[in-house]
Design a protein around this motif. Sequence first.
Motif, PDB file in Angstrom:
ATOM      1  N   VAL A 157       0.848  -1.188   0.000  1.00  0.00           N
ATOM      2  CA  VAL A 157       0.000   0.000   0.000  1.00  0.00           C
ATOM      3  C   VAL A 157       0.878   1.230   0.000  1.00  0.00           C
ATOM      4  CG1 VAL A 157      -1.743   1.312   1.243  1.00  0.00           C
ATOM      5  CG2 VAL A 157      -1.817  -1.171   1.291  1.00  0.00           C
ATOM      6  N   GLY A 158       0.602   2.132  -0.907  1.00  0.00           N
ATOM      7  CA  GLY A 158       1.381   3.360  -0.937  1.00  0.00           C
ATOM      8  C   GLY A 158       1.134   4.094  -2.242  1.00  0.00           C
ATOM      9  N   ILE A 159       1.739   5.265  -2.342  1.00  0.00           N
ATOM     10  CA  ILE A 159       1.530   6.021  -3.572  1.00  0.00           C
ATOM     11  C   ILE A 159       2.344   5.389  -4.699  1.00  0.00           C
ATOM     12  CG2 ILE A 159       1.139   8.171  -2.337  1.00  0.00           C
ATOM     13  CD1 ILE A 159       3.973   9.029  -3.077  1.00  0.00           C
ATOM     14  N   ASP A 160       1.966   5.718  -5.905  1.00  0.00           N
ATOM     15  CA  ASP A 160       2.720   5.303  -7.085  1.00  0.00           C
ATOM     16  C   ASP A 160       3.941   6.222  -7.161  1.00  0.00           C
ATOM     17  OD1 ASP A 160       3.821   5.169  -9.633  1.00  0.00           O
ATOM     18  OD2 ASP A 160       1.901   4.724 -10.568  1.00  0.00           O
ATOM     19  N   ASN A 161       5.093   5.685  -6.812  1.00  0.00           N
ATOM     20  CA  ASN A 161       6.279   6.525  -6.713  1.00  0.00           C
ATOM     21  C   ASN A 161       6.722   7.122  -8.034  1.00  0.00           C
ATOM     22  OD1 ASN A 161       7.402   6.583  -3.917  1.00  0.00           O
ATOM     23  ND2 ASN A 161       7.084   4.380  -4.146  1.00  0.00           N
ATOM     24  N   VAL A 162       6.588   6.343  -9.075  1.00  0.00           N
ATOM     25  CA  VAL A 162       6.997   6.852 -10.383  1.00  0.00           C
ATOM     26  C   VAL A 162       6.117   8.037 -10.771  1.00  0.00           C
ATOM     27  CG1 VAL A 162       7.297   6.303 -12.812  1.00  0.00           C
ATOM     28  CG2 VAL A 162       7.804   4.572 -11.065  1.00  0.00           C
ATOM     29  N   THR A 283       8.843  25.824   6.514  1.00  0.00           N
ATOM     30  CA  THR A 283      10.226  26.067   6.125  1.00  0.00           C
ATOM     31  C   THR A 283      10.347  27.449   5.506  1.00  0.00           C
ATOM     32  OG1 THR A 283       9.742  24.964   4.035  1.00  0.00           O
ATOM     33  CG2 THR A 283      10.786  23.643   5.761  1.00  0.00           C
ATOM     34  N   HIS A 284      11.569  27.803   5.154  1.00  0.00           N
ATOM     35  CA  HIS A 284      11.830  29.124   4.574  1.00  0.00           C
ATOM     36  C   HIS A 284      12.439  28.959   3.204  1.00  0.00           C
ATOM     37  CE1 HIS A 284      13.128  33.305   4.267  1.00  0.00           C
ATOM     38  NE2 HIS A 284      14.305  32.860   3.885  1.00  0.00           N
ATOM     39  N   PRO A 285      11.690  29.173   2.153  1.00  0.00           N
ATOM     40  CA  PRO A 285      10.242  29.406   2.155  1.00  0.00           C
ATOM     41  C   PRO A 285       9.495  28.096   2.321  1.00  0.00           C
ATOM     42  CG  PRO A 285      11.054  29.337  -0.078  1.00  0.00           C
ATOM     43  CD  PRO A 285      12.262  29.167   0.807  1.00  0.00           C
ATOM     44  N   PRO A 286       8.188  28.177   2.548  1.00  0.00           N
ATOM     45  CA  PRO A 286       7.390  26.954   2.676  1.00  0.00           C
ATOM     46  C   PRO A 286       7.588  26.047   1.466  1.00  0.00           C
ATOM     47  CG  PRO A 286       6.114  28.827   3.388  1.00  0.00           C
ATOM     48  CD  PRO A 286       7.399  29.392   2.833  1.00  0.00           C
ATOM     49  N   LEU A 287       7.634  24.759   1.741  1.00  0.00           N
ATOM     50  CA  LEU A 287       8.055  23.785   0.736  1.00  0.00           C
ATOM     51  C   LEU A 287       6.902  23.180  -0.055  1.00  0.00           C
ATOM     52  CD1 LEU A 287      10.405  21.980  -0.378  1.00  0.00           C
ATOM     53  CD2 LEU A 287       9.849  20.390   1.481  1.00  0.00           C
ATOM     54  N   THR A 288       7.034  23.219  -1.357  1.00  0.00           N
ATOM     55  CA  THR A 288       6.100  22.498  -2.222  1.00  0.00           C
ATOM     56  C   THR A 288       6.383  21.006  -2.105  1.00  0.00           C
ATOM     57  OG1 THR A 288       5.890  24.305  -3.815  1.00  0.00           O
ATOM     58  CG2 THR A 288       5.442  22.076  -4.617  1.00  0.00           C
ATOM     59  N   SER A 289       5.330  20.218  -2.038  1.00  0.00           N
ATOM     60  CA  SER A 289       5.559  18.792  -1.819  1.00  0.00           C
ATOM     61  C   SER A 289       4.417  17.947  -2.352  1.00  0.00           C
ATOM     62  CB  SER A 289       5.753  18.524  -0.328  1.00  0.00           C
ATOM     63  OG  SER A 289       6.187  17.199  -0.107  1.00  0.00           O
ATOM     64  N   ILE A 290       4.706  16.659  -2.486  1.00  0.00           N
ATOM     65  CA  ILE A 290       3.675  15.687  -2.848  1.00  0.00           C
ATOM     66  C   ILE A 290       3.117  15.117  -1.545  1.00  0.00           C
ATOM     67  CG2 ILE A 290       3.242  13.442  -3.873  1.00  0.00           C
ATOM     68  CD1 ILE A 290       3.807  15.301  -6.051  1.00  0.00           C
ATOM     69  N   ALA A 291       1.809  15.252  -1.346  1.00  0.00           N
ATOM     70  CA  ALA A 291       1.192  14.812  -0.092  1.00  0.00           C
ATOM     71  C   ALA A 291       0.443  13.503  -0.268  1.00  0.00           C
ATOM     72  CB  ALA A 291       0.246  15.888   0.422  1.00  0.00           C
ATOM     73  N   PRO A 292       0.988  12.420   0.247  1.00  0.00           N
ATOM     74  CA  PRO A 292       0.238  11.166   0.226  1.00  0.00           C
ATOM     75  C   PRO A 292      -0.853  11.254   1.289  1.00  0.00           C
ATOM     76  CG  PRO A 292       2.283  10.866   1.438  1.00  0.00           C
ATOM     77  CD  PRO A 292       2.280  12.288   0.931  1.00  0.00           C
ATOM     78  N   ASP A 293      -1.916  10.496   1.109  1.00  0.00           N
ATOM     79  CA  ASP A 293      -2.969  10.514   2.114  1.00  0.00           C
ATOM     80  C   ASP A 293      -2.703   9.398   3.125  1.00  0.00           C
ATOM     81  OD1 ASP A 293      -5.295  10.303   3.621  1.00  0.00           O
ATOM     82  OD2 ASP A 293      -6.499  11.142   1.992  1.00  0.00           O
ATOM     83  N   LEU A 294      -2.105   9.773   4.238  1.00  0.00           N
ATOM     84  CA  LEU A 294      -1.675   8.765   5.207  1.00  0.00           C
ATOM     85  C   LEU A 294      -2.853   8.022   5.823  1.00  0.00           C
ATOM     86  CD1 LEU A 294       1.233  10.622   7.039  1.00  0.00           C
ATOM     87  CD2 LEU A 294       1.328   9.044   5.104  1.00  0.00           C
ATOM     88  N   PRO A 316      -2.421 -11.162  -3.776  1.00  0.00           N
ATOM     89  CA  PRO A 316      -1.632 -10.004  -3.400  1.00  0.00           C
ATOM     90  C   PRO A 316      -1.822  -8.929  -4.457  1.00  0.00           C
ATOM     91  CG  PRO A 316      -0.233 -11.680  -4.356  1.00  0.00           C
ATOM     92  CD  PRO A 316      -1.598 -12.281  -4.240  1.00  0.00           C
ATOM     93  N   ARG A 317      -1.781  -7.728  -4.037  1.00  0.00           N
ATOM     94  CA  ARG A 317      -1.955  -6.664  -5.027  1.00  0.00           C
ATOM     95  C   ARG A 317      -1.303  -5.392  -4.538  1.00  0.00           C
ATOM     96  NH1 ARG A 317      -8.298  -6.365  -3.745  1.00  0.00           N
ATOM     97  NH2 ARG A 317      -8.080  -6.111  -1.523  1.00  0.00           N
ATOM     98  N   GLU A 318      -1.141  -4.502  -5.464  1.00  0.00           N
ATOM     99  CA  GLU A 318      -0.579  -3.210  -5.127  1.00  0.00           C
ATOM    100  C   GLU A 318      -1.719  -2.220  -5.045  1.00  0.00           C
ATOM    101  OE1 GLU A 318       3.654  -4.117  -5.736  1.00  0.00           O
ATOM    102  OE2 GLU A 318       3.055  -2.067  -6.139  1.00  0.00           O
ATOM    103  N   GLU A 319      -1.817  -1.554  -3.931  1.00  0.00           N
ATOM    104  CA  GLU A 319      -2.842  -0.535  -3.808  1.00  0.00           C
ATOM    105  C   GLU A 319      -2.173   0.819  -3.952  1.00  0.00           C
ATOM    106  OE1 GLU A 319      -6.175  -0.354  -2.296  1.00  0.00           O
ATOM    107  OE2 GLU A 319      -6.575  -2.490  -2.003  1.00  0.00           O
ATOM    108  N   ALA A 320      -2.444   1.482  -5.055  1.00  0.00           N
ATOM    109  CA  ALA A 320      -1.902   2.825  -5.225  1.00  0.00           C
ATOM    110  C   ALA A 320      -2.859   3.809  -4.561  1.00  0.00           C
ATOM    111  CB  ALA A 320      -1.736   3.146  -6.701  1.00  0.00           C
TER     112      ALA A 320
END
Lengths: 340, 340
Positions: A157-162, A283-294, A316-320
């Motif tokens: 389970v996790g985000i699609d990293n690519v 942060t300085h400046p505030p950081l742009t980021s990819i937010a996974p839904d925890l 078994p499967r991958e849950e993106a």
Amino acid sequence: MARVRMRDVAEHAGVSVRTVSNVVSGYPHVSPATRERVQRSLDELGYRMDYLARGLRSGRTGFVALAVPFLAEPYFAELAQAVISAAARRGITVLVESTAGDPEVERRILSGGLTNVADGVLLSALTVPADDDAARAADFPLVMLGEHSVGDRFPRVGIDNVAAARTAVGHLVEQGCRRIVALGRNGSENGRQRTEGYRQALSAAQIRRVNWLVVPVEDWTREHGRAAVRELLDGSGPLPDGIFAFNDALAVGALAALDESGVRVPDDVAVVGIDDIQESAYTHPPLTSIAPDLDVIAERALSLLAEQEGAAGVAPREEATPYRLVVRASSLRARPGSPT
Amino acid sequence: MARVRMRDVAEHAGVSVRTVSNVVSGYPHVSPATRERVQRSLDELGYRMDYLARGLRSGRTGFVALAVPFLAEPYFAELAQAVISAAARRGITVLVESTAGDPEVERRILSGGLTNVADGVLLSALTVPADDDAARAADFPLVMLGEHSVGDRFPRVGIDNVAAARTAVGHLVEQGCRRIVALGRNGSENGRQRTEGYRQALSAAQIRRVNWLVVPVEDWTREHGRAAVRELLDGSGPLPDGIFAFNDALAVGALAALDESGVRVPDDVAVVGIDDIQESAYTHPPLTSIAPDLDVIAERALSLLAEQEGAAGVAPREEATPYRLVVRASSLRARPGSPT
DNA sequence: GCCCGCCCTTGCATCGTTGCAAAGGATCAC
DNA sequence: GTGATCCTTTGCAACGATGCAAGGGCGGGC
């Protein structure tokens, strides 16, 4: 004051031990009168279930083990909090193990080190190779969190990293960056995937290969991020106009190094990370980021564990899981290519 | 593949179950030959102890429960990491519970909610009043981490909050600050103690009362820190030249608010916090803070738990653990009063 | 040569709960 | 009125390990 057992409650209420057990576990066919009387005795004596005994007899403990590399790393702390909250909603208690990224410890967990005390294991591994022997032998409910999949026997389970990396780098390209450094390559599967996403985004944007640069780091920590960027700035190569950090900790370190050197962010260099840890909004400046839904990750992971407990052969499967690009000042340039 | 029990190992090795148990638990009077043979069977069959069964029979589980308000808060995450590491060195596994600062949950823990599954409980409470009924009734090994002491029945491990606050504020005074705001008062015992330290430091420095100001916040988080400082800056009162934040999260929020408003740190306002979370070395500018020694806290706490398990009546006590003032740019002014 | 004592090994009961299955009692339909 | 059915309640054994205490074997001392 000794422990109150079901036997004590049974005597006090004048029923059998089994009936007390029935009341406690919510067995439906108990007469209201009896239930009432037993309940009163339970309250009066202050009965508390012995989870060990229950676990021993029933084979289920109500515990789930969560193994992460370093609990002190913000991302893992936030992930752990999400798992604990989700587990609490299901009446499950979480056992937290810290592997320190040690392959030996991860292998021990895969080989069942926590099995009988936990109904299932959530493993956020850094290093265990997918085809490890221990992984093959594991025969208990196991869900991989984040990046590593272990062979094809267990769900992940996790985000699609690519895709996430591609999104992050694509955003930098949109902001006008043409020489983007990827910060964070290491031996991990995760690292490979994010590198791949970086490559795909640059290819799609037709960025010339001479402007591709992947900077390796040992750990994805603030410290290594700072050190790597310091070196980059001290070096003789042309400066980048964008930095894609493989996680926010690296990005925080990068921002610190840029700040020290007087490089302006985002004007000289735009920065983007992955994880959207809470710190990144400050942060300085505030950081742009990819937010996974925890929360989604935690919920799905627990559901998948439950499924594995039930049926024997669950595919078994991958849950993106979903993620969002959170744009903050670290990447927001004056010249907007298109309105948001 | 079913679980391997001692019985299986015993049959395989041609000895009794009890002898296997003796080998596993390191009982000294086992002949080398037998020990060898049993060990081989153990390895060959891949025996793994059932901790539940052992715990049920022996009364000790090898688990310690750790309850913190929010695992996602850096300070608690770092504390949890320290506890997990220290526990691992003693062969103990840690169960992490997140109370969300809910008094009800804290009370449930104090009333023994984790007792039979854990040999002892480490509680980092925010709210439980010292004279709570549940606290009085608790009859299991318990150590309070951080600030709250529960009546005088249980030991407490943590820094001396009054002294730490005094040190922090004293440092600001040395740096030339004369109008120092304390940021973070709330209903907690911890908050009272840090306020008291603030007062003592100002008194000692003979700062005029008109320059004392304690700003209340709801939670000790970045967000509340930022909001409080924004309000302070928007207000009509004279600006402070120093901010003493009751913890680093508040300080991080304060730094963000100051940064937004173009207030220079440390020239216009010097800032100091408490906790020295890892993040604090990477803020803009890097944050001066009081650094408690988390490893010492974790070690002492586990030792005290062990003591309580052993003897029946261990004198409860307060263990004041060491701390250091870590001076970084956020408080380091050009005009040095004295060389470091 | 015999007895004593130490070392090694063992069997049995037990920790507190639930799975299993059946007994007893009441209700209901015919 | 009688049998069948369902609801309640119960006793027994078992989960896998360890505490307890005793039994058997061997060597040494006198």
